[in-house]
Design an enzyme around this catalytic site. Structure first.
Site, mmCIF file in Angstrom:
data_model
loop_
_atom_site.group_PDB
_atom_site.id
_atom_site.type_symbol
_atom_site.label_atom_id
_atom_site.label_comp_id
_atom_site.label_asym_id
_atom_site.label_seq_id
_atom_site.Cartn_x
_atom_site.Cartn_y
_atom_site.Cartn_z
ATOM 1 N N ASP A 314 0.848 -1.140 -0.120
ATOM 2 C CA ASP A 314 0.162 0.042 -0.137
ATOM 3 C C ASP A 314 0.661 1.206 0.092
ATOM 4 O O ASP A 314 2.075 1.157 0.100
ATOM 5 C CB ASP A 314 -0.798 0.023 0.965
ATOM 6 C CG ASP A 314 -2.339 0.684 1.025
ATOM 7 O OD1 ASP A 314 -2.154 1.369 0.220
ATOM 8 O OD2 ASP A 314 -3.165 0.224 1.640
ATOM 9 N N GLU A 515 -10.119 6.990 4.507
ATOM 10 C CA GLU A 515 -9.033 6.485 5.171
ATOM 11 C C GLU A 515 -9.157 7.210 6.677
ATOM 12 O O GLU A 515 -9.966 7.553 7.285
ATOM 13 C CB GLU A 515 -7.637 6.596 4.744
ATOM 14 C CG GLU A 515 -7.895 5.665 3.266
ATOM 15 C CD GLU A 515 -6.447 5.551 2.418
ATOM 16 O OE1 GLU A 515 -5.707 5.195 3.326
ATOM 17 O OE2 GLU A 515 -6.660 5.487 1.290
#
Length: 792
Positions: A314, A515
């Site tokens: 990621d 997020e």
């Protein structure tokens, strides 16, 4: 076309098996634009044997399109490329769809330009975060977020959504998506809860596998990864939904077997569906970051679970591993990562990896294993099977498929099936011929109903309906349904004191986020716009329907009490008419909670039905007009001071505004009157800001009045050449010298107190007489420092 090579991917994972191959090589054509060579020369093993060390390393590096050019691709020959949530073609995150395809062609041409000495020229793969449709691209269908699909609970619907999304991705020339998220979210304070289908691992498993099949096709059947299909990614392995207190990228603690039984449970189904890739998670498991966790990335994922595909990192996740930086992390490759997602520091990482292979820190066998997995993914996608540049493919540039009526119809169906009625005192369905007033700032607000990961990473902000062409707001859907039933609807965003409609529909909820920006300390819903409107209508004797937009269950006891009907609408995306389909009874109310709804506001994770106001699986149909007893409205979190944090984790405090001479900068981002504020990575993606002052520019932050000092975490790369000052309502304080001392010394803390400012107050203004850059990661108020001297 059947894309070949899947049989080879699902063979043994050991390096010897990969190099030897485990099935007959498919008939293929030349990878390079150079003269054709034999099919055998284009097998992954043969290609690997012809690659230089530098080209091998480039295959496992994934930079962001905002930090590279086609010429960089031509020089380095990256194996993969991504666009982050705020990255668009040619520096424009609102670029038209045609520019996405144009850039895809440019990357293809650059990566396939012939190389000298017989080295193969291998096309780069472009990956994107199409997490609820190809929503980064203007004009695409924006499907409901996963939490809504969990409430719909329809695997075949999810499969159709995946198929439609894959077609729209293919239209823009992209090969790979970072979806689905198969997190099992267990703490709704987590800012990514809406990316999870459910708190129930079994439901996540079922829907996650369906999305994989929709995106890729069914493994082993004709059409698998063929025309109109893209590579899928199961993410994030593992534990992302189980962090302590719901902190994004945080720690997951407990017995490993117990943790895997919950948070790794969806992976066998995704792997069984043939998912092409798995993304490593940001979080730690019992203190060890997943990007460097060999026992889990290799031992569990590849060993026990049998995954044979590609493991991708990621966003700079490898840089969080102990002893690593974004540009130097052999530990991640050794742990089992195959591709580094390194958006900006790709050049340094490339050099470091080349050096580490040469000095033996990383065995060549491990590099070869990772490169082969990249090549096998490309083989699956038909890249070696006479593939052509994106615009020449069957779907390349077929713009009628982007946001097509058929795809929007699927999205509208998904919206309707995801609506969950939590309360109905006889007002639903809305009766034909009714006179309806629709209130709330969210009613006619497509960006808000779309949520995060919509055109931009965080969504919302300066986005407008114009950025979602073809979309239907919730208000527009209600108005059309009212007319169709012989009634009428009027839009009164702030309510109206005139007339007496038969029913008022109030639309309100969370502002968009993504997020860690969406992490919360508790589950109390504080925005009282909807509550005020509902109370005002009740005082006038008008029945109300509350339509609540949110990315998670929240404590809304006050709103539920005062409304006659309450509907959890989640984040429906571009097709808001699906909400009206249920409100007016055009479709049945079949949505059921895939997450328990909290009875308390503190955010304590629920353990089964205990502590839940509405349990998993709850939801009323339109015939179930029931009386709900008044709910407890006690919530200590509502009385706690939330004004101490002015800026942190990439967002402004809930009571804080940033302004550049009357130009509002939401979450301290944007451009206005000489100020340009852009996202900057400090500890996480865009959790800080780089603020550029033009000559004479001013930046003001306003919030709750207090006598507390300001603590500002900042860094200065180059000292100011002209005076810089700060004002807090009193005299201007020249901070030029303090900033000059901070030059080049990294992140530091500035403390501004009444002792030097003259007052603290509720406003802070920075002014620069010349062009100047400063990076800021946090601004807080601190009562304990209010009597101290200022420091830099």
């Amino acid at each position: 076309m059947v894309r070949k090579g899947f049989e080879r991917l699902v063979c043994g994972a050991a390096l010897a098996a990969l190099l030897a191959g485990c099935s007959t090589a498919p008939e293929v054509r030349s990878v390079s634009a150079a003269a054709p060579v034999s099919a055998e020369a284009n097998t992954p093993e043969a290609l690997l044997a012809r690659m230089s060390l530098e080209r091998k390393v480039a295959q496992i590096i994934m930079p962001d399109i905002g930090a590279i050019t086609p010429e960089d691709v031509r020089q380095y020959r990256f194996g993969t490329i991504l666009n982050g949530g705020n990255s668009g073609p040619y520096g424009n995150d609102k670029a038209p769809a045609a520019d996405w395809l144009k850039l895809a062609d440019a990357f293809w041409d650059a990566s396939t330009a012939p190389l000298a000495k017989g080295e193969p020229a291998i096309p780069a793969l472009w990956a994107t975060d199409a997490v609820h449709g190809h929503a980064n691209v203007i004009g695409a269908t924006v499907f409901p977020h996963n939490i809504a699909l969990g409430a719909a609970g329809d695997a075949e619907l999810v499969r159709r959504i995946g198929a439609a999304t894959a077609v729209e991705i293919a239209v823009t020339g992209i090969d790979w998506t970072f979806a689905p998220t198969i997190a099992v979210a267990r703490d709704d304070r987590w800012g990514r809860t809406y990316e999870s289908y459910s708190e129930d691992p079994a439901l996540v498993s079922r829907l996650g596998a369906a999305m994989v099949e929709g995106l890729q096709g069914r493994a082993g059947e004709p059409g698998f990864l063929g025309v109109g299909k893209v590579a899928a990614t199961a993410k994030h392995f593992f534990g992302d939904g189980g962090t302590s207190q719901g902190v994004d990228q945080g720690d997951v603690n407990g017995d490993l077997t117990t943790l895997m039984a919950i948070h790794a449970a969806p992976y066998p189904a995704a792997i069984g569906a043939g998912v092409a890739s798995v993304m490593a998670s940001f979080n730690s498991i019992n203190g060890t970051k997943m990007h460097g966790n060999a026992p889990l990335l290799t031992g569990e994922l590849r060993g026990r679970l049998g995954f044979q595909g590609l493991v991708v990192g990621d966003w700079n996740g490898h840089g969080q591993v102990a002893g690593c930086t974004n540009a130097d992390c052999p530990q991640a490759l050794l742990a089992g990562l195959d591709v580094y997602m390194v958006p900006e520091d790709w050049k340094g990482l490339h050099a470091a990896l080349v050096s580490q292979i040469k000095n033996g820190t990383i065995p060549m066998a491990r590099l070869d294993e990772a490169v082969l997995r990249v090549l096998r993914l490309k083989q699956q996608l038909g890249i070696f099977d006479g593939a052509v540049k994106p615009s020449a493919r069957p779907l390349g540039g077929k713009w009628a498929q982007l946001g097509s009526p058929d795809h929007r119809a699927i999205a509208r169906e998904a919206v309707a099936k995801s609506q969950v009625i939590l309360k109905n005192h006889g007002v639903l369905p809305v009766k034909p011929g009714a006179r309806i007033e629709v209130a709330g700032l969210a009613a006619d607000n497509v960006p808000q109903q779309a949520g995060g990961w919509s055109v931009t990473w965080q969504g919302g902000g300066d986005l407008t309906a114009a950025d979602f062409p073809g979309a239907t707001s919730i208000w527009a859907g209600i108005a059309a349904a009212a007319r169709a039933g012989g009634g009428e609807a009027v839009l009164a965003p702030q309510g109206s004191a005139q007339g007496k409609p038969d029913v008022a529909i109030v639309v309100f909820g969370e502002e968009p986020y993504a997020e860690f920006v969406g992490d919360r300390k508790d589950l109390a819903f504080r925005d009282e716009e909807g509550l005020s409107l509902l109370k005002a209508y009740r005082a006038r004797g008008i029945p109300t329907v509350a339509v609540f937009l949110s990315g998670r269950p929240l404590w809304v006891n006050r709103e539920i009490n005062v409304a006659d009907a309450f509907v959890a609408a989640w984040l429906p995306g571009s097709e808001g008419a699906g909400v009206a389909d249920v409100l007016f009874g055009a479709r049945p109310a079949t949505g059921r909670l895939s997450f328990s709804w909290p009875a308390q506001c503190d955010g304590t994770p629920l353990n089964g039905p205990e502590g839940a106001l509405f349990p998993l699986g709850y939801g009323l149909d339109l015939a179930a007009a029931t009386q709900l007893a008044p709910l407890d409205e006690t919530c200590s979190a509502l009385t706690q001071d939330t004004g101490a944090v002015w800026f942190a984790s990439g967002k402004l405090g809930s009571q804080v505004q940033a302004v550049a001479d009357n130009a509002l900068l939401p979450d301290l981002r944007g451009t206005g009157n000489g100020i340009t504020a852009t996202g900057l990575d400090r500890r996480a993606q865009e959790d800080a800001r780089r603020i550029a002052f033009a000559k004479g520019a001013k930046l003001s932050l306003t919030g709750p009045t207090s006598g507390a000092a300001w603590r500002i975490t900042y860094q200065v790369g180059e000292r100011p050449k002209e005076p810089v000052s700060v004002t807090a309502g009193g005299k201007a304080l020249d901070i030029t010298q303090g900033l000059s001392v901070a030059e080049g010394k990294g992140w530091r803390e500035m403390v501004l107190t009444p002792a030097c400012l003259g007052t603290a107050g509720g406003a802070l203004t920075f002014a620069s007489q010349g062009a100047f850059l400063i990076d800021i990661s946090a601004i807080t108020r601190d009562e304990s420092a209010s009597q101290a001297e200022c420091s830099f």
